[in-house]
Write an enzyme that holds these catalytic residues in place. Structure first.
Site, short mmCIF file in Angstrom:
data_model
loop_
_atom_site.label_atom_id
_atom_site.label_comp_id
_atom_site.label_asym_id
_atom_site.label_seq_id
_atom_site.Cartn_x
_atom_site.Cartn_y
_atom_site.Cartn_z
N ASN A 2 35.15 49.94 45.37
CA ASN A 2 35.31 48.69 45.30
C ASN A 2 34.25 47.85 46.46
O ASN A 2 33.88 48.58 47.22
CB ASN A 2 36.69 48.20 45.96
N HIS A 50 34.52 46.35 41.41
CA HIS A 50 33.64 47.40 42.02
C HIS A 50 32.28 47.04 42.33
O HIS A 50 32.04 46.24 41.25
CB HIS A 50 33.94 48.55 40.97
N HIS A 69 38.90 41.64 41.14
CA HIS A 69 38.90 42.85 41.51
C HIS A 69 37.76 43.88 41.24
O HIS A 69 37.36 43.94 39.89
CB HIS A 69 40.14 43.84 41.05
N CYS A 127 37.25 55.37 40.46
CA CYS A 127 38.25 55.53 39.77
C CYS A 127 38.05 57.07 39.09
O CYS A 127 37.05 57.03 38.50
CB CYS A 127 38.32 54.39 38.50
N ARG A 136 44.74 52.91 48.60
CA ARG A 136 44.91 53.23 47.37
C ARG A 136 43.64 53.50 46.30
O ARG A 136 43.29 54.71 46.20
CB ARG A 136 45.97 52.30 46.55
N ASP A 137 43.02 52.31 45.96
CA ASP A 137 41.85 52.34 45.15
C ASP A 137 40.73 53.35 45.89
O ASP A 137 40.08 54.17 45.21
CB ASP A 137 41.34 51.21 44.77
#
Ligand code: HMG
Ligand code: MG
Length: 302
Positions: free
Chosen positions: A249, A209, A207, A240, A15-16
């Protein structure tokens, strides 16, 4: 402080990681990636995102991905749901966990989900109630908890305020996200400790990055204050769409290598993750953004 002896790693690459790719990735490739990650032993994989396909075209195949992945019993497959339309899609897709995602910065909230922080909480209320009604796990994510591409500094109090609001909506887990990867360890500790005054630390996650190369140090700092859930992306995929210049990430391979060295249990097979990282990087036509992953792959070839 003694470090936790066991951590949960949430793999967010599908996803990310993939949401920011310009070229459309066929659903079959996404499905194979998730299947490989399942086989590697993750207990939680963020597999898809039910957002507007006009805003994030890469996630338009999310229903197909969720339908065709091979699910292992006990594994939680999570999806992003910004509103009820997303929730209905998540329900139809039999997601195990839905993620509502807000921000600690007003400017980012507007850019990312087109509403203010307060408005986002009102939208999420309905999603949260529906999740509870259907007995689906609910996670809340807080973007720009450690810095914002539009407003710069973000105060720990602003993060604490959103943590409280997400807690009051009934979130099972809350993510403290460094969306643009600008944080450094002392700042991370301060924000985590502040957040933990509002919400149980065992259910708070980091979370990170890795834009400025601080993610592993930030994870270590988080371990030192008792955080035991971390998000990472296989091959360091990602970025993002609403945070220009922000890279992926922290890579899962790097995190697993560090956890192994620290003697912290993850339940995940690092070699299988390296393979998954090489698989997706080959498809994308570039080298994995993972120091440990590339080193292990090179050593195998030698
Ligand atoms: P909006 O335009 O304000 O919403 O977008 P709207 O309700 O006016 O809807 C506009 C159109 O979108 C309509 O279609 C809706 O049907 C459709 P039209 O009538 O024009 O044809 N729509 C949807 N379609 C599919 N699924 C949905 C959905 N909702 C509306 N769920 C909205 C508001 C939130 C939808 C929009 O801003 C959006 O989708 N944003 C995407 C945000 C996003 O995915 N960002 C990246 C993920 S967050 C992230 O990466 C951070 C994280 O990793 C943590 C970190 O690192 O910080 C989690
Ligand atoms: Mg992110």
């Amino acid at each position: 402080m003694t470090l936790p002896h066991k951590v949960k790693i949430v793999e967010v690459g599908p996803r990310d990681g993939l949401q920011n790719e310009k070229e459309t990735i066929p659903a079959d490739i996404k499905i194979e990636l998730v299947n490989r990650l399942t086989d590697a032993g993750f207990a939680n994989i963020e597999a898809a995102s039910f957002v507007s396909p006009k805003w994030v075209p890469q996630m338009a195949t999310s229903a197909e991905v969720m339908e065709k992945i091979r699910r292992k019993p006990g594994v939680v497959y999570s999806v992003l749901t910004p509103n009820m339309k997303g929730f209905e899609a998540a329900l139809a897709a039999k997601a195990d966990e839905v993620v509502i995602f807000g921000a600690a910065s007003e400017a980012f909230s507007q850019k990312n989900i087109n509403c203010s922080i307060a408005e986002s909480i009102e939208r999420f209320r309905e999603v949260a109630q529906a999740a509870k009604q259907h007995k689906i796990r609910l996670r809340g994510s807080i973007s720009c908890a450690l810095g914002c591409p539009y407003q710069g500094e973000v105060e720990p109090e602003a993060v604490a305020d959103v943590v409280r609001r997400l807690r009051d909506l009934g979130c099972d887990e809350i993510d403290i996200a460094d969306t643009i990867g600008v944080a450094t360890p002392q700042k991370v500790k301060a924000v985590m400790e502040r957040a933990a005054r509002e919400f149980p630390i065992e259910r708070l996650s980091g979370h990170f990055h890795d834009t400025y190369g601080q993610a592993l140090a930030n994870i270590y700092a988080s371990l030192e204050v008792g955080i035991s859930i971390f998000h990472s992306s296989v091959a360091g995929l990602g970025g993002c769409p609403y945070a220009k210049g922000a890279t992926g990430n922290v890579s899962t391979e790097d995190v697993l290598y560090m956890m192994q060295g620290l003697g912290i249990e993850t339940g995940i097979d690092l070699n299988a993750v390296v393979d998954a990282g090489q698989f997706i990087s080959q498809h994308l036509g570039r080298k994995a953004v993972s120091r440990a992953g590339n080193a292990i792959a090179a050593k195998r070839q030698a």
